[in-house]
Write a protein that holds these residues in place. Structure first.
Motif, mmCIF file in Angstrom:
data_model
loop_
_atom_site.group_PDB
_atom_site.id
_atom_site.type_symbol
_atom_site.label_atom_id
_atom_site.label_comp_id
_atom_site.label_asym_id
_atom_site.label_seq_id
_atom_site.Cartn_x
_atom_site.Cartn_y
_atom_site.Cartn_z
ATOM 1 N N ASP A 1 -0.551 -2.392 -4.598
ATOM 2 C CA ASP A 1 -1.907 -2.831 -4.930
ATOM 3 C C ASP A 1 -2.911 -1.685 -4.864
ATOM 4 O O ASP A 1 -3.858 -1.633 -5.642
ATOM 5 C CB ASP A 1 -2.352 -3.941 -3.964
ATOM 6 C CG ASP A 1 -1.426 -5.141 -4.016
ATOM 7 O OD1 ASP A 1 -1.229 -5.694 -5.117
ATOM 8 O OD2 ASP A 1 -0.886 -5.523 -2.964
ATOM 9 N N VAL A 2 -2.694 -0.770 -3.912
ATOM 10 C CA VAL A 2 -3.639 0.324 -3.698
ATOM 11 C C VAL A 2 -2.885 1.600 -3.323
ATOM 12 O O VAL A 2 -1.912 1.551 -2.569
ATOM 13 C CB VAL A 2 -4.661 -0.010 -2.585
ATOM 14 C CG1 VAL A 2 -5.582 1.179 -2.314
ATOM 15 C CG2 VAL A 2 -5.495 -1.228 -2.955
ATOM 16 N N GLU B 1 2.569 -4.206 3.669
ATOM 17 C CA GLU B 1 3.731 -3.346 3.451
ATOM 18 C C GLU B 1 3.222 -1.950 3.131
ATOM 19 O O GLU B 1 2.296 -1.798 2.332
ATOM 20 C CB GLU B 1 4.587 -3.863 2.292
ATOM 21 C CG GLU B 1 5.213 -5.224 2.544
ATOM 22 C CD GLU B 1 5.991 -5.737 1.344
ATOM 23 O OE1 GLU B 1 6.847 -6.617 1.538
ATOM 24 O OE2 GLU B 1 5.738 -5.250 0.217
ATOM 25 N N VAL B 2 3.837 -0.935 3.746
ATOM 26 C CA VAL B 2 3.339 0.432 3.586
ATOM 27 C C VAL B 2 4.472 1.374 3.203
ATOM 28 O O VAL B 2 5.533 1.370 3.825
ATOM 29 C CB VAL B 2 2.665 0.937 4.878
ATOM 30 C CG1 VAL B 2 2.102 2.345 4.657
ATOM 31 C CG2 VAL B 2 1.557 -0.012 5.323
ATOM 32 N N GLY C 1 -5.666 0.161 -7.555
ATOM 33 C CA GLY C 1 -6.853 0.936 -7.262
ATOM 34 C C GLY C 1 -6.476 2.133 -6.407
ATOM 35 O O GLY C 1 -5.390 2.178 -5.833
ATOM 36 N N THR C 2 -7.369 3.102 -6.316
ATOM 37 C CA THR C 2 -7.124 4.296 -5.505
ATOM 38 C C THR C 2 -8.315 4.562 -4.606
ATOM 39 O O THR C 2 -9.472 4.445 -5.037
ATOM 40 C CB THR C 2 -6.873 5.529 -6.395
ATOM 41 O OG1 THR C 2 -5.677 5.334 -7.157
ATOM 42 C CG2 THR C 2 -6.714 6.796 -5.556
ATOM 43 N N ILE D 1 0.840 -1.196 0.000
ATOM 44 C CA ILE D 1 0.000 0.000 0.000
ATOM 45 C C ILE D 1 0.874 1.244 0.000
ATOM 46 O O ILE D 1 1.874 1.311 0.709
ATOM 47 C CB ILE D 1 -0.906 0.022 1.251
ATOM 48 C CG1 ILE D 1 -1.724 -1.268 1.355
ATOM 49 C CG2 ILE D 1 -1.816 1.242 1.255
ATOM 50 C CD1 ILE D 1 -2.233 -1.540 2.759
ATOM 51 N N VAL D 2 0.476 2.230 -0.785
ATOM 52 C CA VAL D 2 1.074 3.555 -0.721
ATOM 53 C C VAL D 2 0.049 4.487 -0.095
ATOM 54 O O VAL D 2 -1.095 4.570 -0.569
ATOM 55 C CB VAL D 2 1.498 4.076 -2.109
ATOM 56 C CG1 VAL D 2 1.970 5.533 -2.012
ATOM 57 C CG2 VAL D 2 2.601 3.206 -2.689
#
Length: 372
Positions: free
Chosen positions: A167-168, A48-49, A234-235, A11-12
């Motif tokens: 992923d997102v 994970e970020v 995706g967002t 993830i971001v």
């Protein structure tokens, strides 16, 4: 509808200035503490970020005693340099309280436009994640210029999403999400809970920047979602004022606007080409060339190029437009601008006669071309 974050592994998270500062009066330590706590919970779930955080300039303004955001570039760069110290220190301290290490990464568009630097940044970030580190990313405002800057952290978040194949992308703001119109001025505005990233209707809905401290607005978030979708991400655009918003999203709760990616995903190299924010020039194509690119996915041949605009060298990224100026594709050009002008409208077999040699039969090879 369930959250896009429920099954996401990487993830971001992008947090804006309004969510990490006291209305521009420096870093909000309690807010930093809340974000560190939530991300620690995501980490405990096995996620994970990567964190993209604004706030350096606002913190610098506080430390320098400035009450209004300066307009001179050198002043902004000075504020960023001073403020980055406090911002990173705050994140380091509060993540450490959860036993989590952090790393500071400062990027410019030039870093991401250069293929070697792009791959180096990717490998560094992937290694940090494998080591259990939370990378904290910001634009390198101290050295950035108009030609090499990303411009806003929504776009930077999307570029990083593609860079690490997340992923997102979660864009946290001070608004609930996307509305059909500005809810602050239009009482008939309807909330958009779900849509397809890249839908042209979304760009028409988006308004301008929300405050003088923010460089972005809803439009930058919509365009960031469109960009992130190219890698299949995706967002989510959601309010950072919601209590435990990241944890609740990760548990499947639907909060904010969820923008789903298209089914088609670009190859990693073509993602990198598409993610160039600035072009070195333009090629104007005839209708036949436009049709060939869109329908047959061919290389771009010189015979289909009507005009060459700008000065560029071989290998630079150029934009391909139709006769009305609408962008059709972008790619890495096989010829410098002077030679490209000389072989416009020429057939492949005539290139050697015109230039004395034929370095490539294509103006842009299809492997170096992204049709948009």
């Amino acid at each position: 509808m369930t959250s896009l974050l429920e099954n996401a592994r990487r993830i971001v998270v992008k947090v804006g200035s309004a969510l990490v500062t006291n209305e521009g009066r420096g870093v909000d330590i309690r807010a930093i503490e809340r974000w560190a706590h939530q991300i620690a919970e995501l980490r405990a779930m096995g996620r994970e970020v990567v964190l993209v955080s604004s706030g350096a300039i606002a913190e610098g303004m506080k430390r320098l005693g400035w009450t209004t955001r300066p307009s001179r570039v050198c002043e902004l760069q000075a504020a960023a340099a001073v403020g980055q110290m406090g911002l990173v220190q705050a994140y380091e301290e509060h993540f450490a309280a959860h036993g989590i290490g952090t790393a500071q990464i400062l990027l410019t568009h030039a870093n991401l436009a250069d293929r070697e630097q792009y791959l180096n940044a990717r490998m560094t970030l992937i290694e940090l994640l494998s080591l259990g580190i939370v990378p904290v990313i910001n634009e390198n405002d101290t050295v950035v210029t108009e030609e090499i800057k990303v411009g806003d952290n929504d776009t930077l978040g999307a570029l990083v999403t593609n860079l690490v194949e997340a992923d997102v992308l979660v864009i946290l703001t001070d608004q609930r999400g996307l509305y059909t119109a500005d809810p602050r001025s239009n009482p008939d505005a309807e909330f958009v809970s779900e849509a397809a990233a890249g839908d042209p209707k979304l760009e028409k809905m988006a308004g301008g920047a929300a405050s003088q401290l923010s460089k972005g607005g809803m439009i930058t978030k919509i365009l960031a979602a469109k960009r992130a979708a190219r890698s299949g991400a995706g967002t989510i655009i959601a309010s950072g004022r919601e209590e435990d918003v990241l944890v609740r999203l990760a548990k499947g709760e639907s909060i904010g606007t969820h923008l789903k990616p298209a089914s088609s995903v670009l190859h990693a190299r073509k993602q990198w080409i598409a993610d160039h924010l600035r072009s070195a020039g333009r090629l104007v194509l005839d209708p036949g060339a436009v049709r060939a690119l869109r329908e047959s996915h061919t290389s771009l041949l010189p015979v289909g190029v009507k005009a060459v605009e700008g000065d560029f060298v071989r290998g630079e990224m150029v934009v391909c437009v139709d006769e009305e100026g609408r962008e059709v594709a972008r790619g890495l050009v096989s010829y410098a601008s002077d030679d490209a002008r000389r072989i416009c409208r020429a057939h492949t077999e005539d290139i050697s006669r015109i230039l004395g040699a034929c370095d490539a039969p294509e103006m842009i090879h299809r492997d170096n071309l992204v049709v948009l």
